[in-house]
Design a protein around this motif. Structure first.
Motif, PDB file in Angstrom:
ATOM      1  N   ALA A  84       0.893  -1.136   0.029  1.00 16.31           N
ATOM      2  CA  ALA A  84      -0.016  -0.051  -0.070  1.00 16.31           C
ATOM      3  C   ALA A  84       1.002   1.402  -0.033  1.00 16.31           C
ATOM      4  N   ASP A  85       0.565   2.238  -0.831  1.00 18.21           N
ATOM      5  CA  ASP A  85       1.020   3.624  -0.666  1.00 18.21           C
ATOM      6  C   ASP A  85       0.861   4.495   0.542  1.00 18.21           C
ATOM      7  N   VAL A  86      -0.402   4.164   1.229  1.00 17.70           N
ATOM      8  CA  VAL A  86      -0.711   4.845   2.489  1.00 17.70           C
ATOM      9  C   VAL A  86      -1.359   3.731   3.360  1.00 17.70           C
ATOM     10  N   ALA A 121      -3.543  11.132   0.563  1.00 23.33           N
ATOM     11  CA  ALA A 121      -3.023  10.496  -0.426  1.00 23.33           C
ATOM     12  C   ALA A 121      -2.798  11.267  -1.577  1.00 23.33           C
ATOM     13  N   ASP A 125      -3.060   6.215  -5.552  1.00 23.32           N
ATOM     14  CA  ASP A 125      -2.396   5.491  -4.305  1.00 23.32           C
ATOM     15  C   ASP A 125      -3.317   4.557  -4.192  1.00 23.32           C
ATOM     16  N   ARG A 173      -9.310  -1.318   1.877  1.00 24.65           N
ATOM     17  CA  ARG A 173      -8.255  -1.387   0.926  1.00 24.65           C
ATOM     18  C   ARG A 173      -8.905  -0.905  -0.547  1.00 24.65           C
ATOM     19  N   VAL A 175      -8.268   1.881  -4.198  1.00 22.10           N
ATOM     20  CA  VAL A 175      -7.268   2.739  -4.755  1.00 22.10           C
ATOM     21  C   VAL A 175      -7.847   4.083  -5.186  1.00 22.10           C
ATOM     22  N   ARG A 207      -2.148  13.876  -9.652  1.00 19.98           N
ATOM     23  CA  ARG A 207      -0.821  13.594 -10.058  1.00 19.98           C
ATOM     24  C   ARG A 207       0.032  14.797 -10.505  1.00 19.98           C
TER      25      ARG A 207
END
Length: 320
Positions: A84-86, A121, A125, A173, A175, A207
């Protein structure tokens, strides 16, 4: 004889005419009433439609009118596996909080505060949140208001997941596909748990290669802008911003812009404005406004659950 029957006949005809009007109205009224209980499983025949096939819940046919699709549990409708990114843990508690000196209330906190911590985030992410219900009786969930998430992460108790009981946990979880201002809140007994503060802000930055829609002037101001979440919530009769009553000072260097992310978590409309200065309405409900002009002496009405991002430039002379 005929003259004697005429009044009776007229009354009979009038009664029949009235019945012809009233009986259908009574039947329509009866069928329009909200039932005392409603079960989705008893809602009637499943409409297959004619569109493309989609993954369905266990025991239900796929969309498209053909044979039943392979059964897929809602639990499987999550973001793909991988790091996970966060990643963070959010813990909900029932406790007494102080809104102002000498003013306390029973509330639901997230990681010890209400509102809970702001989740930040970047667009694209993978976010993984472990939700722990430490002491909220009756169970709790987290719903990601305004964020397009897979079904298993939507947090609707009794529909996409079971409520997390006191002492239990659940991992969400998903995106974050879109940039913008959003918020999270409980979706179990939400009329009570949201009202008592089981909520928090979510900020998703765009982004780096995202093309700004506000224009070059707005893009320049946003480069150095101070990002200010402003979650508005009423605890009883007291309206708060980020859990604070009264003014919430924010340090912004002279000539620098502030992006104020107003989040209306209450069940009524919220007018917001900037006194003595111009501002721009950057985004509404997580969607950027194309080329927003400067606005002065006007209010933006934010509906219940809605968000409005305002861009305000601090006076160059440093005045408030």
């Amino acid at each position: 004889m005929t003259a004697d029957r005429s009044p009776v006949l007229r009354r009979v005809v009038a009664g029949l005419a009235a019945a012809a009007v009233l009986v259908p109205l009574l039947l329509l009224w009866q069928t329009s009433r909200t039932p005392g209980r409603f079960s989705v499983s008893e809602a009637g025949a499943f409409e297959r439609g004619s569109g493309p096939r989609v993954t369905t819940l266990e025991g239900h046919a796929g969309h498209g009118g053909g044979p039943a699709a392979a059964a897929t549990s809602v639990d499987a409708l999550v973001a793909p596996p991988g790091p996970a990114d966060v990643a963070l843990t959010l813990t909900a508690r029932a406790e007494r909080v102080e809104l102002a000196p000498g003013v306390a209330t029973d509330a639901y906190t997230v990681n010890g505060t209400t509102p809970g911590p702001t989740l930040r985030a970047a667009q694209g992410d993978v976010v993984e949140v472990r939700f722990v219900n430490e002491s909220v009786a009756g169970g709790a969930t987290l719903h990601w208001h305004g964020i397009d998430v897979p079904n298993a992460a939507d947090g609707v108790a009794g529909v996409t997941q079971d409520a997390v009981p006191a002492g239990g946990s659940h991992t969400y979880r998903f995106v974050v596909a879109d940039a913008g201002t959003f918020w999270y809140h409980s979706h179990q007994v939400s009329h009570e748990q949201v009202r008592k503060g089981l909520l928090g802000a979510v900020v998703v930055s765009p982004r780096r290669d995202a093309r700004p829609v506000g224009g070059p002037e707005v893009a320049r101001l946003l480069d150095d802008a101070v990002d200010v979440p402003a979650l508005v919530h009423r605890y009883g009769a007291r309206r708060t911003v980020q859990g604070a009553t009264g003014d919430l000072p924010v340090d912004v260097p002279p000539g620098t812009a502030a992006r104020v992310r107003v989040i209306n978590t209450d069940n009524g409309v919220l007018p917001v404005w900037v006194g003595g200065a111009a501002f721009r309405l950057l985004a509404v409900d997580g969607t950027d406004v194309h080329g927003p002009p400067e606005v002065r002496d006007r209010a933006v009405v934010v509906p219940a659950g809605g968000r409005a991002d305002l861009l305000v430039v601090a006076p160059a002379d440093g005045s408030a």
